[in-house]
Design an enzyme around this catalytic site. Structure first.
Site, PDB file in Angstrom:
ATOM      1  N   ARG A 106     -59.689 -87.544  54.514  1.00  0.00           N
ATOM      2  CA  ARG A 106     -60.735 -87.843  53.509  1.00  0.00           C
ATOM      3  C   ARG A 106     -60.957 -86.685  52.534  1.00  0.00           C
ATOM      4  NH1 ARG A 106     -62.774 -90.213  58.088  1.00  0.00           N
ATOM      5  NH2 ARG A 106     -62.896 -92.481  57.952  1.00  0.00           N
ATOM      6  N   LYS A 128     -57.553 -85.588  37.698  1.00  0.00           N
ATOM      7  CA  LYS A 128     -57.193 -87.010  37.669  1.00  0.00           C
ATOM      8  C   LYS A 128     -55.854 -87.129  38.375  1.00  0.00           C
ATOM      9  CE  LYS A 128     -56.937 -90.006  33.823  1.00  0.00           C
ATOM     10  NZ  LYS A 128     -57.033 -90.163  32.356  1.00  0.00           N
ATOM     11  N   GLU A 170     -48.283 -82.862  24.338  1.00  0.00           N
ATOM     12  CA  GLU A 170     -49.705 -82.860  24.728  1.00  0.00           C
ATOM     13  C   GLU A 170     -50.461 -81.783  23.930  1.00  0.00           C
ATOM     14  OE1 GLU A 170     -50.810 -85.325  26.387  1.00  0.00           O
ATOM     15  OE2 GLU A 170     -49.263 -85.993  27.801  1.00  0.00           O
ATOM     16  N   LYS A 208     -58.243 -79.200  26.674  1.00  0.00           N
ATOM     17  CA  LYS A 208     -58.284 -80.171  27.785  1.00  0.00           C
ATOM     18  C   LYS A 208     -59.461 -79.829  28.707  1.00  0.00           C
ATOM     19  CE  LYS A 208     -56.774 -83.065  31.093  1.00  0.00           C
ATOM     20  NZ  LYS A 208     -55.686 -83.752  31.676  1.00  0.00           N
ATOM     21  N   GLU A 218     -64.399 -89.502  33.154  1.00  0.00           N
ATOM     22  CA  GLU A 218     -63.899 -90.320  32.049  1.00  0.00           C
ATOM     23  C   GLU A 218     -64.775 -91.538  31.752  1.00  0.00           C
ATOM     24  OE1 GLU A 218     -59.596 -90.426  31.723  1.00  0.00           O
ATOM     25  OE2 GLU A 218     -59.733 -92.391  30.798  1.00  0.00           O
ATOM     26  N   ARG A 222     -63.959 -88.136  27.489  1.00  0.00           N
ATOM     27  CA  ARG A 222     -62.627 -87.789  28.014  1.00  0.00           C
ATOM     28  C   ARG A 222     -61.556 -88.773  27.554  1.00  0.00           C
ATOM     29  NH1 ARG A 222     -61.152 -85.739  34.176  1.00  0.00           N
ATOM     30  NH2 ARG A 222     -58.918 -85.664  33.845  1.00  0.00           N
ATOM     31  N   ASN A 226     -56.642 -89.704  25.663  1.00  0.00           N
ATOM     32  CA  ASN A 226     -55.623 -90.751  25.757  1.00  0.00           C
ATOM     33  C   ASN A 226     -54.982 -91.063  24.397  1.00  0.00           C
ATOM     34  OD1 ASN A 226     -55.910 -91.155  28.536  1.00  0.00           O
ATOM     35  ND2 ASN A 226     -57.724 -92.423  28.204  1.00  0.00           N
ATOM     36  N   HIS A 229     -51.517 -92.478  24.075  1.00  0.00           N
ATOM     37  CA  HIS A 229     -51.069 -92.836  25.428  1.00  0.00           C
ATOM     38  C   HIS A 229     -51.064 -94.343  25.704  1.00  0.00           C
ATOM     39  CE1 HIS A 229     -51.179 -88.585  26.127  1.00  0.00           C
ATOM     40  NE2 HIS A 229     -50.821 -88.717  27.391  1.00  0.00           N
ATOM     41  N   HIS A 233     -47.705 -94.962  27.130  1.00  0.00           N
ATOM     42  CA  HIS A 233     -47.447 -95.377  28.520  1.00  0.00           C
ATOM     43  C   HIS A 233     -46.618 -96.661  28.561  1.00  0.00           C
ATOM     44  CE1 HIS A 233     -50.902 -93.048  30.673  1.00  0.00           C
ATOM     45  NE2 HIS A 233     -49.785 -92.372  30.652  1.00  0.00           N
ATOM     46  N   HIS A 248     -42.143 -88.301  29.527  1.00  0.00           N
ATOM     47  CA  HIS A 248     -43.535 -88.665  29.253  1.00  0.00           C
ATOM     48  C   HIS A 248     -43.967 -88.209  27.843  1.00  0.00           C
ATOM     49  CE1 HIS A 248     -47.762 -89.464  30.075  1.00  0.00           C
ATOM     50  NE2 HIS A 248     -48.033 -88.255  29.633  1.00  0.00           N
TER      51      HIS A 248
HETATM   52  N1  LIG Z   1     -53.252 -86.121  35.662  1.00  0.00           N
HETATM   53  C1  LIG Z   1     -53.213 -85.971  34.376  1.00  0.00           C
HETATM   54  O1  LIG Z   1     -54.253 -85.712  33.746  1.00  0.00           O
HETATM   55  C2  LIG Z   1     -51.907 -86.097  33.643  1.00  0.00           C
HETATM   56  C3  LIG Z   1     -51.822 -85.753  32.301  1.00  0.00           C
HETATM   57  C4  LIG Z   1     -50.579 -85.840  31.673  1.00  0.00           C
HETATM   58  C5  LIG Z   1     -49.465 -86.266  32.384  1.00  0.00           C
HETATM   59  N2  LIG Z   1     -49.603 -86.617  33.685  1.00  0.00           N
HETATM   60  C6  LIG Z   1     -48.428 -87.052  34.461  1.00  0.00           C
HETATM   61  O2  LIG Z   1     -47.529 -85.969  34.523  1.00  0.00           O
HETATM   62  C7  LIG Z   1     -46.193 -86.484  34.705  1.00  0.00           C
HETATM   63  C8  LIG Z   1     -45.275 -85.783  33.754  1.00  0.00           C
HETATM   64  O3  LIG Z   1     -45.325 -84.403  34.025  1.00  0.00           O
HETATM   65  P1  LIG Z   1     -44.092 -83.448  33.730  1.00  0.00           P
HETATM   66  O4  LIG Z   1     -43.623 -83.664  32.357  1.00  0.00           O
HETATM   67  O5  LIG Z   1     -44.505 -82.106  34.142  1.00  0.00           O
HETATM   68  O6  LIG Z   1     -42.959 -84.077  34.646  1.00  0.00           O
HETATM   69  P2  LIG Z   1     -42.246 -83.644  36.018  1.00  0.00           P
HETATM   70  O7  LIG Z   1     -43.212 -83.185  37.011  1.00  0.00           O
HETATM   71  O8  LIG Z   1     -41.345 -84.768  36.367  1.00  0.00           O
HETATM   72  O9  LIG Z   1     -41.375 -82.374  35.579  1.00  0.00           O
HETATM   73  C9  LIG Z   1     -40.329 -82.543  34.650  1.00  0.00           C
HETATM   74  C10 LIG Z   1     -38.988 -82.076  35.205  1.00  0.00           C
HETATM   75  O10 LIG Z   1     -38.962 -80.654  35.215  1.00  0.00           O
HETATM   76  C11 LIG Z   1     -38.603 -80.180  36.518  1.00  0.00           C
HETATM   77  N3  LIG Z   1     -39.243 -78.887  36.645  1.00  0.00           N
HETATM   78  C12 LIG Z   1     -40.559 -78.641  36.834  1.00  0.00           C
HETATM   79  N4  LIG Z   1     -40.813 -77.332  36.712  1.00  0.00           N
HETATM   80  C13 LIG Z   1     -39.626 -76.718  36.490  1.00  0.00           C
HETATM   81  C14 LIG Z   1     -39.243 -75.373  36.262  1.00  0.00           C
HETATM   82  N5  LIG Z   1     -40.143 -74.396  36.178  1.00  0.00           N
HETATM   83  N6  LIG Z   1     -37.934 -75.120  36.095  1.00  0.00           N
HETATM   84  C15 LIG Z   1     -37.015 -76.114  36.114  1.00  0.00           C
HETATM   85  N7  LIG Z   1     -37.311 -77.411  36.282  1.00  0.00           N
HETATM   86  C16 LIG Z   1     -38.616 -77.703  36.456  1.00  0.00           C
HETATM   87  C17 LIG Z   1     -39.073 -81.256  37.447  1.00  0.00           C
HETATM   88  O11 LIG Z   1     -38.396 -81.229  38.674  1.00  0.00           O
HETATM   89  C18 LIG Z   1     -38.723 -82.504  36.651  1.00  0.00           C
HETATM   90  O12 LIG Z   1     -37.366 -82.810  36.786  1.00  0.00           O
HETATM   91  C19 LIG Z   1     -46.280 -87.975  34.455  1.00  0.00           C
HETATM   92  O13 LIG Z   1     -46.202 -88.639  35.690  1.00  0.00           O
HETATM   93  C20 LIG Z   1     -47.650 -88.162  33.835  1.00  0.00           C
HETATM   94  O14 LIG Z   1     -48.198 -89.429  34.126  1.00  0.00           O
HETATM   95  C21 LIG Z   1     -50.784 -86.528  34.329  1.00  0.00           C
END
Ligand SMILES: NC(=O)c1ccc[n+]([C@@H]2O[C@H](COP(=O)([O-])OP(=O)(O)OC[C@H]3O[C@@H](n4cnc5c(N)ncnc54)[C@H](O)[C@@H]3O)[C@@H](O)[C@H]2O)c1
Length: 348
Positions: A106, A128, A170, A208, A218, A222, A226, A229, A233, A248
């Site tokens: 939990r 989030k 972003e 952010k 949100e 907040r 988006n 997005h 998305h 993304h």
């Molecule tokens: N929670 C939130 O507020 C929020 C906001 C924006 C995006 N997101 C989510 O984040 C995700 C996208 O994040 P992302 O772009 O970081 O993707 P990701 O986590 O898939 O990372 C991108 C790629 O880079 C690689 N990688 C990571 N760090 C590395 C490093 N230092 N050196 C070499 N390779 C590395 C990863 O293995 C992956 O292949 C999506 O799922 C999206 O929905 C969430």
């Protein structure tokens, strides 16, 4: 409560933060890439007996089945309510790990050490956390805040350039919705330059953080985060289903191009500003092209988005640089026409 971001410059600083949390056991969640490139950089900060849990790199790991598997493994390994989960990775690892930590017993404490630009300026901030279910992105999740978010820009040095540019989307978004000075800095910049990424990182992350602090769950403000997005998305999900996945940030960039057109049509965004935004984004991001039918499928996917309210798709739109509003109703025809205008729809 939202804890501030901490910028660190050494593994010793990370060690101090971990020790201060006095966890009975520490687990580290990585993906296959961050295990290879980043884990070795922080390993000396970990207490003896810490375990590493690795998931495959990529969006597919953001699933309920991965959550279940991780919870089972942590339970079998004897993690308790006093344990700490460190999420070392990009947005996939931080979204997934935050959810696992929120559900395990939990809720246990967790720390993010984001390793992509996207996670350092966005995904790791705000609590989030969630995973995808079927075609629907981030539909199952929780709001739970990290105990600490440690940003070490050094970890970006192994990040592929395409991922860096994706993360910059972003930062562009933050500039467009809240910071005209940042927009001026980015407008003619090369978004693939690590120098630009690092020099804009703190300002972008601060936007952010400021928005999230005002509206943790949100309920209102907040939602401006988006911007780009809703269609972004849907485009990301469509390309994934079509077996031609894009990143993304790349999908969000296309979503922002379309949102700029919609802003001009609906919320009085100046035509010259709209042209400026589209030109800047097109210079830096690939624009996938799809048929009219596929564009209709993308529009249909927006109905599965979390931003649906009372059956209508609500958009975040700009009225000027740095000024965004939410709750704008947009019809299917308006979305299709925006996608056509930016050049995404190819004649059959
Ligand atoms: N929670 C939130 O507020 C929020 C906001 C924006 C995006 N997101 C989510 O984040 C995700 C996208 O994040 P992302 O772009 O970081 O993707 P990701 O986590 O898939 O990372 C991108 C790629 O880079 C690689 N990688 C990571 N760090 C590395 C490093 N230092 N050196 C070499 N390779 C590395 C990863 O293995 C992956 O292949 C999506 O799922 C999206 O929905 C969430």
């Amino acid at each position: 409560m939202i804890h501030p971001l901490t910028y660190v410059n050494s593994v010793e600083e990370i060690q101090t933060r971990i020790q201060s949390l006095q966890a009975d056991k520490v687990a580290v969640l990585v993906d296959t890439n961050t295990e290879q490139h980043c884990f070795k950089e922080i390993v000396s900060a970990l207490p003896q007996g810490s375990q590493v849990f690795t998931v495959p790199a990529g969006e597919e790991s953001k699933s309920l089945s991965t959550v279940e598997a991780l919870i089972e493994k942590m339970s079998r390994a004897g993690y308790s309510r006093q344990s700490l989960l460190i999420c070392l990775g990009g947005g996939v690892v931080t979204d997934l790990g935050g959810l696992v930590a929120g559900l395990f017993h939990r809720g246990i404490r967790y720390m993010h050490i984001p390793t992509t630009l996207l996670a350092q300026v966005d995904a790791a901030i705000g609590g989030k956390n969630g995973v995808n279910v079927g075609k629907i992105k981030n539909i199952a999740g929780l709001f739970t805040q990290a105990e600490d978010i440690l940003v070490w820009p050094y970890l970006l040095r192994t990040l592929p350039q395409r991922e860096l540019i994706s993360g910059m989307a972003e930062t562009v978004k933050h500039a467009l919705i809240a910071d005209t000075g940042l927009w001026a800095q980015l407008q003619n910049a090369d978004l693939g330059s690590p120098k630009i990424a690092v020099s804009t990182l703190r300002r972008s992350a601060a936007i952010k953080m400021a928005v999230v602090k005002e509206d943790v769950n949100e309920k209102g403000l907040r939602k401006v985060l988006n911007f780009g997005h809703t269609l972004g998305h849907a485009i990301e999900a469509f390309m994934q289903l079509n077996k031609t996945p894009i990143l993304h940030g790349e999908a969000v960039a296309v979503g922002m191009m379309a949102a700029a057109v919609l802003s001009r049509e609906i919320s009085n965004f100046a035509p010259a500003a709209c042209t400026e935004v589209i030109a800047m984004l097109k210079r830096n991001y690939p624009l996938p092209t799809v048929s009219q039918r596929d564009a209709q499928a993308i529009v249909a996917l927006t109905k599965r988005d979390k931003k649906l309210e009372a059956g209508t798709v609500k958009f975040v739109l700009l009225s000027s640089f740095g000024q965004a509003g939410f709750g704008y109703e947009v019809s299917d025809e308006q979305m299709l026409s925006a996608l056509a205008e930016i050049g995404m729809i190819q004649a059959a």
